[in-house]
Scaffold this active site. Structure first.
Site, PDB file in Angstrom:
ATOM      1  CG  HIS A  74      35.283  46.044  44.270  1.00 55.55           C
ATOM      2  ND1 HIS A  74      35.576  47.219  45.259  1.00 55.55           N
ATOM      3  CD2 HIS A  74      35.297  46.661  43.100  1.00 55.55           C
ATOM      4  CE1 HIS A  74      36.219  48.151  44.895  1.00 55.55           C
ATOM      5  NE2 HIS A  74      35.756  48.160  43.348  1.00 55.55           N
ATOM      6  CD  GLU A  75      33.215  46.480  40.118  1.00 55.48           C
ATOM      7  OE1 GLU A  75      32.471  47.210  39.613  1.00 55.48           O
ATOM      8  OE2 GLU A  75      34.540  46.555  39.779  1.00 55.48           O
ATOM      9  CG  HIS A  78      31.020  50.335  43.048  1.00 57.52           C
ATOM     10  ND1 HIS A  78      31.616  51.434  43.848  1.00 57.52           N
ATOM     11  CD2 HIS A  78      32.141  49.329  42.612  1.00 57.52           C
ATOM     12  CE1 HIS A  78      32.975  51.343  43.622  1.00 57.52           C
ATOM     13  NE2 HIS A  78      33.196  50.252  43.136  1.00 57.52           N
TER      14      HIS A  78
END
Length: 80
Positions: A74-75, A78
Site C-alpha cells: 500500500h505504502e 504511493h
C-alpha cells in the site's frame, strides 16, 4: 537509497529511501514523505517508513504477516 531509471530511455526518474524496521523515536505507523517534488529537471525523492519485523539477532530472517505485506505494498504504491 534506491534510484529509479526508465529502462528504455535510461533517464533518471527519481529516488526513494526505505526505512522499514522499528527503532526508538520513530513513528509508530507506516507513512511516506515527499522530500523533493518533481520540478523542472529536479526528479522526485521520497521516503517510505514502516515498522516491519526485523531479522532476529541470531540471523534468522523476519517473517511478515499478511497485514505487513498489505501495508508495505500500500505504502509503496504511493511512492510509485
Amino acid at each position: 537509497l534506491f534510484r529509479v531509471i526508465d529502462v528504455e530511455t535510461k533517464q533518471k526518474q527519481g529516488f526513494f529511501y526505505l526505512d522499514l524496521h522499528p527503532r526508538d523515536g520513530k513513528y509508530g505507523h507506516a507513512a511516506i514523505f515527499h522530500l523533493l517534488k518533481r520540478w523542472g529537471d529536479q526528479v522526485p525523492v521520497d521516503c517510505m517508513l514502516c515498522n516491519l519485523p526485523a531479522p532476529s539477532a541470531d540471523g534468522k530472517p523476519a517473517l511478515l504477516r499478511h497485514s505487513n505485506c498489505v501495508t508495505f505494498f500500500h505504502e509503496f504504491g504511493h511512492i510509485m
